[in-house]
Design a protein around this motif. Structure first.
Motif, PDB file in Angstrom:
ATOM      1  N   SER A 111      -1.002  11.740   8.278  1.00 18.36           N
ATOM      2  CA  SER A 111      -2.077  11.043   7.563  1.00 18.36           C
ATOM      3  C   SER A 111      -3.389  11.813   7.619  1.00 18.36           C
ATOM      4  O   SER A 111      -4.281  11.577   6.799  1.00 18.36           O
ATOM      5  N   ASN A 112      -3.520  12.725   8.556  1.00 14.37           N
ATOM      6  CA  ASN A 112      -4.734  13.528   8.662  1.00 14.37           C
ATOM      7  C   ASN A 112      -4.697  14.801   7.823  1.00 14.37           C
ATOM      8  O   ASN A 112      -5.711  15.472   7.676  1.00 14.37           O
ATOM      9  N   CYS A 113      -3.528  15.140   7.276  1.00 13.95           N
ATOM     10  CA  CYS A 113      -3.468  16.257   6.336  1.00 13.95           C
ATOM     11  C   CYS A 113      -4.242  15.864   5.083  1.00 13.95           C
ATOM     12  O   CYS A 113      -4.368  14.683   4.764  1.00 13.95           O
ATOM     13  N   ARG A 114      -4.751  16.837   4.382  1.00 14.66           N
ATOM     14  CA  ARG A 114      -5.533  16.525   3.177  1.00 14.66           C
ATOM     15  C   ARG A 114      -4.643  16.038   2.034  1.00 14.66           C
ATOM     16  O   ARG A 114      -5.086  15.283   1.177  1.00 14.66           O
ATOM     17  N   HIS A 115      -3.384  16.496   2.022  1.00 18.16           N
ATOM     18  CA  HIS A 115      -2.463  16.176   0.940  1.00 18.16           C
ATOM     19  C   HIS A 115      -1.071  15.970   1.534  1.00 18.16           C
ATOM     20  O   HIS A 115      -0.805  16.388   2.664  1.00 18.16           O
ATOM     21  N   ASN A 116      -0.174  15.347   0.760  1.00 24.14           N
ATOM     22  CA  ASN A 116       1.165  15.046   1.279  1.00 24.14           C
ATOM     23  C   ASN A 116       2.247  15.319   0.242  1.00 24.14           C
ATOM     24  O   ASN A 116       2.074  14.965  -0.934  1.00 24.14           O
ATOM     25  N   ILE A 117       3.341  15.887   0.707  1.00 27.07           N
ATOM     26  CA  ILE A 117       4.581  15.975  -0.045  1.00 27.07           C
ATOM     27  C   ILE A 117       5.567  15.102   0.719  1.00 27.07           C
ATOM     28  O   ILE A 117       5.900  15.390   1.865  1.00 27.07           O
ATOM     29  N   CYS A 118       5.992  14.032   0.078  1.00 25.03           N
ATOM     30  CA  CYS A 118       6.811  13.017   0.755  1.00 25.03           C
ATOM     31  C   CYS A 118       8.300  13.248   0.564  1.00 25.03           C
ATOM     32  O   CYS A 118       8.736  13.721  -0.484  1.00 25.03           O
ATOM     33  N   ALA A 119       9.051  12.829   1.556  1.00 23.59           N
ATOM     34  CA  ALA A 119      10.497  12.671   1.423  1.00 23.59           C
ATOM     35  C   ALA A 119      10.732  11.246   0.921  1.00 23.59           C
ATOM     36  O   ALA A 119       9.799  10.456   0.791  1.00 23.59           O
ATOM     37  N   ASN A 120      11.968  10.909   0.661  1.00 24.18           N
ATOM     38  CA  ASN A 120      12.314   9.540   0.264  1.00 24.18           C
ATOM     39  C   ASN A 120      12.530   8.708   1.525  1.00 24.18           C
ATOM     40  O   ASN A 120      13.631   8.314   1.849  1.00 24.18           O
ATOM     41  N   SER A 121      11.446   8.434   2.205  1.00 27.35           N
ATOM     42  CA  SER A 121      11.486   7.839   3.535  1.00 27.35           C
ATOM     43  C   SER A 121      10.234   6.996   3.760  1.00 27.35           C
ATOM     44  O   SER A 121       9.133   7.409   3.388  1.00 27.35           O
ATOM     45  N   THR A 122      10.376   5.840   4.385  1.00 27.71           N
ATOM     46  CA  THR A 122       9.194   5.031   4.675  1.00 27.71           C
ATOM     47  C   THR A 122       8.304   5.695   5.720  1.00 27.71           C
ATOM     48  O   THR A 122       7.090   5.508   5.710  1.00 27.71           O
ATOM     49  N   SER A 124       7.655   8.823   5.810  1.00 25.26           N
ATOM     50  CA  SER A 124       6.874   9.704   4.953  1.00 25.26           C
ATOM     51  C   SER A 124       5.834   8.911   4.167  1.00 25.26           C
ATOM     52  O   SER A 124       4.673   9.310   4.054  1.00 25.26           O
ATOM     53  N   PHE A 125       6.259   7.779   3.603  1.00 25.82           N
ATOM     54  CA  PHE A 125       5.368   6.921   2.834  1.00 25.82           C
ATOM     55  C   PHE A 125       4.149   6.531   3.664  1.00 25.82           C
ATOM     56  O   PHE A 125       3.015   6.624   3.204  1.00 25.82           O
ATOM     57  N   TRP A 126       4.362   6.085   4.904  1.00 28.26           N
ATOM     58  CA  TRP A 126       3.229   5.635   5.719  1.00 28.26           C
ATOM     59  C   TRP A 126       2.307   6.781   6.100  1.00 28.26           C
ATOM     60  O   TRP A 126       1.082   6.615   6.155  1.00 28.26           O
ATOM     61  N   GLY A 127       2.866   7.958   6.342  1.00 30.71           N
ATOM     62  CA  GLY A 127       2.001   9.105   6.607  1.00 30.71           C
ATOM     63  C   GLY A 127       1.055   9.367   5.444  1.00 30.71           C
ATOM     64  O   GLY A 127      -0.134   9.629   5.627  1.00 30.71           O
ATOM     65  N   ALA A 128       1.583   9.271   4.221  1.00 31.75           N
ATOM     66  CA  ALA A 128       0.771   9.495   3.018  1.00 31.75           C
ATOM     67  C   ALA A 128      -0.133   8.296   2.721  1.00 31.75           C
ATOM     68  O   ALA A 128      -1.295   8.453   2.343  1.00 31.75           O
ATOM     69  N   ARG A 129       0.377   7.101   2.888  1.00 24.91           N
ATOM     70  CA  ARG A 129      -0.383   5.880   2.551  1.00 24.91           C
ATOM     71  C   ARG A 129      -1.624   5.714   3.426  1.00 24.91           C
ATOM     72  O   ARG A 129      -2.639   5.191   2.990  1.00 24.91           O
ATOM     73  N   LEU A 130      -1.539   6.179   4.663  1.00 30.02           N
ATOM     74  CA  LEU A 130      -2.678   6.059   5.581  1.00 30.02           C
ATOM     75  C   LEU A 130      -3.646   7.245   5.475  1.00 30.02           C
ATOM     76  O   LEU A 130      -4.639   7.305   6.183  1.00 30.02           O
ATOM     77  N   ASN A 131      -3.353   8.179   4.574  1.00 30.13           N
ATOM     78  CA  ASN A 131      -4.228   9.328   4.328  1.00 30.13           C
ATOM     79  C   ASN A 131      -5.525   8.825   3.690  1.00 30.13           C
ATOM     80  O   ASN A 131      -5.498   8.162   2.660  1.00 30.13           O
ATOM     81  N   GLN A 132      -6.653   9.143   4.299  1.00 27.41           N
ATOM     82  CA  GLN A 132      -7.945   8.640   3.813  1.00 27.41           C
ATOM     83  C   GLN A 132      -8.739   9.649   2.984  1.00 27.41           C
ATOM     84  O   GLN A 132      -9.864   9.370   2.571  1.00 27.41           O
ATOM     85  N   ASN A 133      -8.164  10.815   2.729  1.00 29.28           N
ATOM     86  CA  ASN A 133      -8.840  11.809   1.904  1.00 29.28           C
ATOM     87  C   ASN A 133      -8.985  11.270   0.480  1.00 29.28           C
ATOM     88  O   ASN A 133      -8.001  10.927  -0.172  1.00 29.28           O
ATOM     89  N   LYS A 134     -10.199  11.192  -0.013  1.00 29.80           N
ATOM     90  CA  LYS A 134     -10.448  10.625  -1.341  1.00 29.80           C
ATOM     91  C   LYS A 134      -9.914  11.521  -2.463  1.00 29.80           C
ATOM     92  O   LYS A 134      -9.640  11.055  -3.560  1.00 29.80           O
ATOM     93  N   GLU A 135      -9.762  12.820  -2.208  1.00 31.73           N
ATOM     94  CA  GLU A 135      -9.243  13.753  -3.221  1.00 31.73           C
ATOM     95  C   GLU A 135      -7.790  14.149  -2.961  1.00 31.73           C
ATOM     96  O   GLU A 135      -7.320  15.170  -3.451  1.00 31.73           O
TER      97      GLU A 135
END
Length: 156
Positions: A111-122, A124-135
């Motif tokens: 979630s602290n990475c600036r961007h995310n490439i997700c797997a088909n996995s929850t 993965s979803f939560w790592g990306a969903r909790l990402n707070q980077n506005k861009e």
């Protein structure tokens, strides 16, 4: 979306983080970091979901490279030997410091990475969903659950 602020407030690590996690977080936040989550484990033989293909990850990384200046890919996986075999070089960091009961730190680091490439996995979803980077740019696989994907994520 209506409860995202509550989730961001409530899903925080409140204990003291180990130094190795703090060090990795400093690296991640200092670069144009892209989380690449690769789930294999039980998905290798799962006919319902299956494993995301190498073609998907290559296309997603290419898309990130076209949009970002000097992305650095942080690879998180439940199959570290596979990740090390497939993703080596200066543009890749394999995050292999969390195992077993410490795996929750991976979601926090993802979630602290600036961007995310997700797997088909929850996970993965939560790592990306909790990402707070506005861009943030978030890419997810087309053969996954579109009903849970927020607007603005890129289906690939």
């Amino acid at each position: 979306e209506p409860i995202r602020d509550i989730l961001l407030r409530d899903f925080k690590i409140v204990e003291c983080m180990p130094e190795k996690i703090q060090d990795m977080e400093r690296r991640i936040t200092a670069e144009e970091s892209v989380c690449v989550h690769i789930r294999r484990g039980d998905y290798v033989n799962n006919t319902q979901f299956g494993v995301c293909t190498e073609a998907y990850y290559k296309a997603a990384m290419r898309a990130m490279s076209e949009r970002l200046d000097h992305p650095v890919f942080y690879v998180f996986s439940d199959d570290i030997p596979y990740a090390m075999e497939k993703y080596s070089g200066d543009d890749f960091t394999i995050v292999d410091i969390n195992k077993g009961k410490d795996s929750f730190y991976d979601i926090w680091l993802m979630s602290n990475c600036r961007h995310n490439i997700c797997a088909n996995s929850t996970f993965s979803f939560w790592g990306a969903r909790l990402n707070q980077n506005k861009e943030k740019i978030i890419i997810y696989p087309k053969h996954w659950l579109p009903s849970i994907i927020p607007e603005g994520w890129i289906r690939m």
